[in-house]
Each structure stands twice: as C-alpha cells, then as structure tokens.
Write a protein that holds these residues in place. Sequence first.
Motif, PDB file in Angstrom:
ATOM      1  N   LEU A  55       0.680  -1.148   0.089  1.00 24.18           N
ATOM      2  CA  LEU A  55      -0.004   0.213   0.033  1.00 24.18           C
ATOM      3  C   LEU A  55       0.888   1.180   0.084  1.00 24.18           C
ATOM      4  CD1 LEU A  55      -2.966  -0.910   2.491  1.00 24.18           C
ATOM      5  CD2 LEU A  55      -2.931  -0.742  -0.072  1.00 24.18           C
ATOM      6  N   VAL A  56       1.827   1.395   0.887  1.00 25.16           N
ATOM      7  CA  VAL A  56       2.675   2.388   0.832  1.00 25.16           C
ATOM      8  C   VAL A  56       3.641   2.789  -0.635  1.00 25.16           C
ATOM      9  CG1 VAL A  56       4.897   3.345   1.773  1.00 25.16           C
ATOM     10  CG2 VAL A  56       3.457   2.348   3.300  1.00 25.16           C
ATOM     11  N   PHE A  57       3.959   1.529  -1.223  1.00 25.78           N
ATOM     12  CA  PHE A  57       4.407   1.660  -2.559  1.00 25.78           C
ATOM     13  C   PHE A  57       3.540   2.120  -3.523  1.00 25.78           C
ATOM     14  CE2 PHE A  57       5.537  -0.168  -6.691  1.00 25.78           C
ATOM     15  CZ  PHE A  57       6.774   0.478  -6.844  1.00 25.78           C
ATOM     16  N   ALA A  58       2.461   1.750  -3.424  1.00 23.69           N
ATOM     17  CA  ALA A  58       1.259   1.990  -4.326  1.00 23.69           C
ATOM     18  C   ALA A  58       0.776   3.607  -4.378  1.00 23.69           C
ATOM     19  CB  ALA A  58       0.043   1.262  -4.108  1.00 23.69           C
ATOM     20  N   VAL A  59       0.732   3.997  -2.951  1.00 22.24           N
ATOM     21  CA  VAL A  59       0.487   5.401  -2.731  1.00 22.24           C
ATOM     22  C   VAL A  59       1.795   6.351  -3.225  1.00 22.24           C
ATOM     23  CG1 VAL A  59       0.372   7.116  -0.916  1.00 22.24           C
ATOM     24  CG2 VAL A  59      -1.163   4.941  -0.693  1.00 22.24           C
ATOM     25  N   MET A  60       3.114   5.865  -2.985  1.00 24.77           N
ATOM     26  CA  MET A  60       4.062   6.510  -3.432  1.00 24.77           C
ATOM     27  C   MET A  60       3.910   6.600  -5.093  1.00 24.77           C
ATOM     28  SD  MET A  60       6.941   5.513  -0.839  1.00 24.77           S
ATOM     29  CE  MET A  60       8.191   6.103  -1.827  1.00 24.77           C
TER      30      MET A  60
ATOM     31  N   VAL B 181       3.898  10.044  -7.495  1.00 28.06           N
ATOM     32  CA  VAL B 181       4.771  10.273  -8.384  1.00 28.06           C
ATOM     33  C   VAL B 181       4.026  10.439  -9.895  1.00 28.06           C
ATOM     34  CG1 VAL B 181       6.687   9.219  -9.962  1.00 28.06           C
ATOM     35  CG2 VAL B 181       6.770   9.180  -7.441  1.00 28.06           C
ATOM     36  N   TRP B 182       3.099   9.677 -10.134  1.00 27.78           N
ATOM     37  CA  TRP B 182       2.206   9.761 -11.487  1.00 27.78           C
ATOM     38  C   TRP B 182       1.741  11.202 -11.371  1.00 27.78           C
ATOM     39  CZ3 TRP B 182      -2.885  10.277 -11.994  1.00 27.78           C
ATOM     40  CH2 TRP B 182      -3.530  10.211 -13.410  1.00 27.78           C
ATOM     41  N   GLY B 183       1.306  11.620 -10.243  1.00 27.10           N
ATOM     42  CA  GLY B 183       0.368  12.856 -10.082  1.00 27.10           C
ATOM     43  C   GLY B 183       1.448  14.348 -10.421  1.00 27.10           C
ATOM     44  N   LEU B 184       2.607  14.022 -10.011  1.00 27.16           N
ATOM     45  CA  LEU B 184       3.636  15.079  -9.890  1.00 27.16           C
ATOM     46  C   LEU B 184       4.150  15.017 -11.395  1.00 27.16           C
ATOM     47  CD1 LEU B 184       5.604  14.399  -6.661  1.00 27.16           C
ATOM     48  CD2 LEU B 184       4.341  16.393  -7.286  1.00 27.16           C
ATOM     49  N   MET B 185       4.370  13.968 -12.028  1.00 26.17           N
ATOM     50  CA  MET B 185       4.689  13.842 -13.390  1.00 26.17           C
ATOM     51  C   MET B 185       3.676  14.540 -14.385  1.00 26.17           C
ATOM     52  SD  MET B 185       7.689  12.708 -13.723  1.00 26.17           S
ATOM     53  CE  MET B 185       7.889  11.999 -15.508  1.00 26.17           C
TER      54      MET B 185
ATOM     55  N   ASN C 262       4.191  18.004 -16.525  1.00 27.32           N
ATOM     56  CA  ASN C 262       3.766  18.080 -17.809  1.00 27.32           C
ATOM     57  C   ASN C 262       2.948  19.303 -18.018  1.00 27.32           C
ATOM     58  OD1 ASN C 262       5.184  16.261 -19.445  1.00 27.32           O
ATOM     59  ND2 ASN C 262       3.756  14.728 -19.236  1.00 27.32           N
ATOM     60  N   LYS C 263       1.909  19.484 -17.327  1.00 27.42           N
ATOM     61  CA  LYS C 263       0.966  20.542 -17.335  1.00 27.42           C
ATOM     62  C   LYS C 263       1.690  21.664 -17.394  1.00 27.42           C
ATOM     63  CE  LYS C 263      -2.308  21.757 -14.544  1.00 27.42           C
ATOM     64  NZ  LYS C 263      -3.439  21.698 -13.932  1.00 27.42           N
TER      65      LYS C 263
END
Length: 81
Positions: free
Chosen positions: A34-39, A43-47, A51-52
Amino acid sequence: MPDMSASVSLAMTHLVPLAEVDENKVTPGVLGFLVFAVMALAVWGLMKSMNKHMGKVDFKEPDASREEAAQKTTGPGAQRS
C-alpha cells in the motif's frame, strides 16, 4: 525413457526449503504494498502536473538579428539615458 518421478522428487526436495516461511523474518506484506502504491500514484500525479506546467512555458528565443541591430545603432560605447 528414464523414470521422471525420481528427478521430480529430487527437484522438490531442493525447492521445499525455499518455500518454507520463516515467522521471524520481516516481510513488507500488505502495508508495504500500500505504501508503494501510494508513492507510485504520487509520482504519477507529480509527473502529470509537471507536464501541464511545462506545456505553459514559452521557449521562444528572442531574435538575434534584433539584438545585433540594437547594438549597432547604439554602439558599444554609446551612453544610455
């Protein structure tokens, strides 16, 4: 054809110690996943956000000919007011 059961049983005797779970060993388990999935989602959201924001940046460089023309008219020793 040779007897395959002997080779299978020999392979299983070597693999059984690998399959045993040691209760004293710490493993990541569900909480680690769960910790890995949240991280990964962070990271996906930050990327996506990067990009935006990078899409809004204007990378056009000023014309070099305009800068050269401005330097020629004012001259290198000209005083600015």
